[in-house]
Design an enzyme around this catalytic site. Sequence first.
Site, PDB file in Angstrom:
ATOM      1  N   LYS A 149      -8.976  -2.712  -3.352  1.00 24.88           N
ATOM      2  CA  LYS A 149      -9.971  -1.739  -3.789  1.00 24.88           C
ATOM      3  C   LYS A 149     -10.683  -2.330  -4.995  1.00 24.88           C
ATOM      4  CE  LYS A 149      -8.847   2.004  -1.233  1.00 24.88           C
ATOM      5  NZ  LYS A 149      -9.798   2.859  -0.477  1.00 24.88           N
ATOM      6  N   LYS A 257     -11.236   6.169  10.834  1.00 29.20           N
ATOM      7  CA  LYS A 257     -10.142   7.003  10.344  1.00 29.20           C
ATOM      8  C   LYS A 257     -10.157   8.283  11.172  1.00 29.20           C
ATOM      9  CE  LYS A 257     -10.183   5.479   5.488  1.00 29.20           C
ATOM     10  NZ  LYS A 257     -11.302   4.527   5.411  1.00 29.20           N
TER      11      LYS A 257
END
Length: 344
Positions: A149, A257
């Site tokens: 990230k 997702k």
Amino acid sequence: MNASYQKYILNFKRPSGTSRGVMTEKETWFIILEKEGKRGIGECGILRSLSIDDRPDYEEKLEWVCENIHLGQDKLWEELIEFPSIQFGVETAFRLLEAENPYLLFPSEFTQSRAPIPINGLVWMGEEAYMKEQIEDKIKQGFNCIKLKIGAIDFVYELGLLRFIRDNFTPEQIEIRVDANGAFSSNEALGKLIQLSEYKLHSIEQPIKQHQHDSMAELCKTTPLPIALDEELIGVFTHEAKDALLQKIKPQYIILKPSLVGGFKGCAEWIALAEKYNIGWWITSALESNIGLNAIAQWTYLQNNSMPQGLGTGALYTNNFDCPLEVVNGKLTYNTELQWNVDF
């Protein structure tokens, strides 16, 4: 058939950071179906400020589903088009209600402990030393694909972390993915992608915020490293809108997702379009508990995608449910020797 729902708060072992902020807990909901002594549990996991169905009437919609469960899975899925996380929960609950084993949705070599799923090791945002510690831990754990990230600490430090990996491991030894979660401005994005490309990355997820289609299309056209759309897919409901988005932006990859794009059925629509346009894809969980992760992993295995998937989030919480899922040598495995323990 009896239908009910229940809220559950997942507590992070350690605060976990993204460019949208630091999370210490994650709320999720379960739809529970009961019929003739059998039970099916589906997870409806929303991510606050990200999920399109993060709205005031979410619990009201869960009540409506339970009151109208007689409509059946297909009709409910259509009625829930603006609530993708509930679509996923309903799909899972109905399938498990009909299953012989209460947590076995899709029997396969994976659920027989014969074939693991390659996954990426996730490195959360934080202080430089903490991120470096995570990278070293993931490599020791046998991961050959690491996802970082980025976008919350100084970009120079983030480049230094990438340099640390590349000084010690070639691209053939360690694949690096980065996820900006839309942290870059459209004006600065290309310059940052050029700097990032020096470290031979596999891809970058969502470099700029969603809904800037012209800017994203231009980035995907000129980028020196592959771009994967993630948040960009959220809230795109119809087949026509999905087709138009991919034709407009022409990304190198999309990331799916189930909780954010309409469950298995929603993912399957995206996959068909991606393959039509020669766009790569992979599946990622969205911080679900092991109940949702189990469903996603079993479905993902059947898609026959050999790329590392984003399914390594089961160990994030202090109060997750015991289950057969284990991460071993950078792969998600299903250990049939381990038992489920769901205390509701």
